[in-house]
Enzyme design. Structure first.
Site, PDB file in Angstrom:
ATOM      1  N   CYS A 116     -18.956  13.430   9.260  1.00 46.37           N
ATOM      2  CA  CYS A 116     -17.590  13.858   9.541  1.00 46.37           C
ATOM      3  C   CYS A 116     -17.617  15.300  10.045  1.00 46.37           C
ATOM      4  CB  CYS A 116     -16.733  13.724   8.284  1.00 46.37           C
ATOM      5  SG  CYS A 116     -15.013  14.148   8.564  1.00 46.37           S
ATOM      6  N   TYR A 376       9.314   5.003  -0.538  1.00 42.87           N
ATOM      7  CA  TYR A 376      10.599   5.380   0.062  1.00 42.87           C
ATOM      8  C   TYR A 376      11.493   4.145   0.117  1.00 42.87           C
ATOM      9  CZ  TYR A 376       7.422   9.070   1.475  1.00 42.87           C
ATOM     10  OH  TYR A 376       6.470  10.064   1.462  1.00 42.87           O
ATOM     11  N   THR A 378      11.055   1.485   1.735  1.00 42.14           N
ATOM     12  CA  THR A 378      11.211   0.961   3.092  1.00 42.14           C
ATOM     13  C   THR A 378       9.985   0.150   3.484  1.00 42.14           C
ATOM     14  OG1 THR A 378      10.099   2.861   4.082  1.00 42.14           O
ATOM     15  CG2 THR A 378      12.491   3.007   3.885  1.00 42.14           C
ATOM     16  N   THR A 387       8.608  -2.079  -2.864  1.00 42.68           N
ATOM     17  CA  THR A 387       7.311  -2.319  -2.214  1.00 42.68           C
ATOM     18  C   THR A 387       6.142  -2.293  -3.197  1.00 42.68           C
ATOM     19  OG1 THR A 387       7.013   0.032  -1.750  1.00 42.68           O
ATOM     20  CG2 THR A 387       8.092  -1.261  -0.045  1.00 42.68           C
ATOM     21  N   GLU A 452       3.854   5.218   7.508  1.00 40.36           N
ATOM     22  CA  GLU A 452       3.433   4.195   6.546  1.00 40.36           C
ATOM     23  C   GLU A 452       1.939   3.901   6.688  1.00 40.36           C
ATOM     24  OE1 GLU A 452       6.687   1.508   7.771  1.00 40.36           O
ATOM     25  OE2 GLU A 452       7.340   1.541   5.689  1.00 40.36           O
TER      26      GLU A 452
HETATM   27  C1  LEU Z   1       2.804   1.820   2.571  1.00 40.17           C
HETATM   28  C2  LEU Z   1       4.211   1.345   2.723  1.00 40.17           C
HETATM   29  C3  LEU Z   1       4.279  -0.127   2.527  1.00 40.17           C
HETATM   30  C4  LEU Z   1       5.101   2.074   1.774  1.00 40.17           C
HETATM   31  C5  LEU Z   1       6.567   1.809   1.955  1.00 40.17           C
HETATM   32  N1  LEU Z   1       7.069   2.360   3.167  1.00 40.17           N
HETATM   33  C6  LEU Z   1       7.340   2.374   0.770  1.00 40.17           C
HETATM   34  O1  LEU Z   1       8.278   3.084   0.949  1.00 40.17           O
HETATM   35  O2  LEU Z   1       7.020   2.102  -0.355  1.00 40.17           O
END
Ligand code: LEU
Length: 481
Positions: A116, A376, A378, A387, A452
């Protein structure tokens, strides 16, 4: 997560305006994911209008006398960045068992295991700034025996940490050039930190600069379409699943819901749970990364001088010898994610590491939890999504590369939620980071945002670091018993 901006310029402070600012070669404005024509620059700009992120950038700048590209990429996740900077500052700059020059030299040695150049260059500069002996930068033949003795541990920890035994620890702690236990713990945390950071650097395509053609820049697409292509190495079954299309965000959400519903109904036996883990482990054997990007470049790079046994690489845990004498590790139910049943973080690890190198346990713990729990709510364009299931699948899959089995986790979920492109990316970045290509990055999660994808790389960084530390600390504990 701040705007998903892909920005074009990295506005770094000029040396002539501020003579106290040291900007090494790697810090010249450069681009990420240089890919023939189009460059993807994956950073949060320093002039971001998010107050928390900006403050962190200022702190990072004061800590390091520069705003590193790594910091700019992690700027997508300021909460995480904060815990990362806290640990790194403690590890590299605060009072601790090891002298400054040792710390940065260990940084050089560990980053060199993955060739690296980005991190090797940075740590070489830091080493010199801390009055390190320039002779040591000629290579391993010029360093004190004590540091040299660390090479074996560096190598095993980087590529096959499950092989660490108490004998390795014992050898380092005795004789003329011996390490104290505290020094050794400091060194081990540094090694694991830089190995995992190399994964992050390659996985997010943090590039060397324009003037550094032969750095770890990603293979351009044209190269990866040739015989070196990751896909060319896949078995037929893998190749055909790569051709099919990736399940989109909606499909993933649907699957998560189904898993949730089923969980309320079914009881799975321990035996079945273990078999599901082994299935995932076996399938991962088929995922082979491409060959090293540019053999010419690697020959030109002289990082070989910092590595012994350069042909020692990752080997699939599932393939470890026919008798499988090294058992899979079972993770403890009560322990936080990732800690092993036969070595519990809470009962032994935390106090051991804290006793030998005070406060580091807490900082590590904060950072692991942050990476595991960060959300988040999402998924790509979708909002208000839980998630946790998806994140757990990613984390546990990374641990699977190191033979760590969580006995309260149903690995069937890994196969339902992680598409082969994502698995392939994770395996490459975790196990062979230097082979990551732009194509690997582009291939997975097409509907998701860059931030993400950066978050996936943070999970690789932390889960890998945790795995290395688990094996090393367990060996220390066995030595002390
Ligand atoms: C890595 C992603 C799946 C995380 C997702 N955007 C969240 O808010 O949890």
């Amino acid at each position: 997560m701040r705007g998903d901006g892909v920005v074009a310029a990295l506005d770094l402070p000029k040396t002539d305006q501020n003579p106290n600012v040291f900007i090494p070669r790697t810090e010249l404005p450069g681009s990420f994911w240089k890919d023939g024509g189009e460059a993807l620059v994956l950073i949060v700009p320093p002039e971001t209008d998010d107050e928390q992120t900006r403050q962190l950038f200022v702190d990072a700048f004061l800590q390091n006398n520069r705003l590193e590209n790594i910091t700019s990429v992690m700027g997508f996740h300021p909460q995480y960045l904060e815990s990362f900077l806290r640990l790194q500052h403690y590890l590299l700059r605060m009072d601790g068992p090891l002298p400054q020059d040792y710390r940065h030299y260990i940084g050089v040695m560990s980053a060199a295991r993955h060739q690296c150049s980005y991190l090797v260059d940075l740590q070489e500069s830091e080493f010199l700034m801390q009055d390190g002996d320039p002779d040591w930068l000629k290579g391993l033949d010029y360093i004190p025996q004590k540091l040299k003795n660390l090479c074996e541990l560096n190598k095993i920890l980087a590529h096959r940490p499950w092989l660490i035994t108490k004998q390795h620890i014992e050898q380092l702690l005795r004789g003329n050039d011996s390490w104290s236990l505290s020094e050794l713990v400091h060194a081990i945390v540094l090694l694991a930190h830089f190995h995992s950071l190399a994964s992050f650097v390659f996985g997010t395509g943090i590039n060397l600069e324009i003037d550094h053609e032969c750095g770890h820049t990603l293979q351009p697409a044209s190269l990866s379409e040739g015989a070196n292509d990751v896909e060319a190495h896949h078995s037929n079954s893998v190749a055909s699943s790569l051709e099919s299309s990736e399940p989109g965000v909606e499909m993933l959400m649907h699957r998560m819901k189904k898993i949730q519903e089923a969980a309320d109904l079914q009881e799975i036996s321990q035996e079945e749970m273990k078999q599901r883990f082994e299935k995932v482990e076996k399938q991962s054997l088929e995922l082979l990364p491409g060959q090293s990007a540019c053999s010419e470049c690697l020959a030109v790079s002289d990082y070989a001088k910092y590595r012994d046994d350069p042909n020692f690489h990752y080997e699939d845990f599932a393939k470890r010898g026919e008798e499988r004498t090294i058992p899979t590790f079972r993770a403890q139910k009560e322990a936080p994610p990732g800690w092993l049943r036969d070595y519990s973080w809470e009962d032994q690890g935390f106090s051991l590491v804290n006793r030998l190198y005070s406060d580091i346990g807490q900082l590590l713990d904060d950072k692991f939890r942050m990476a595991y729990n960060l959300t988040y709510y999402t998924m790509g364009p979708q909002k208000d999504v839980d998630t946790s299931m998806l994140r757990a699948a990613i984390w546990n899959y990374i641990h699977c590369m190191f033979g760590i089995f969580h006995d309260d986790y149903d690995y069937g979920e890994v196969n339902q939620l992680l598409d082969i492109r994502l698995k392939s990316f994770i395996k490459t970045v975790t196990c062979y980071p230097e082979r990551t290509t732009r194509k690997d990055y582009d291939n997975f999660w097409k509907e998701f945002k860059h931030s993400e994808k950066v978050q996936v790389n943070l999970m690789v960084l932390e889960a890998r670091m945790q795995a290395e530390l688990l094996y090393a600390l367990r060996a220390i504990m066995r030595y002390m018993m």
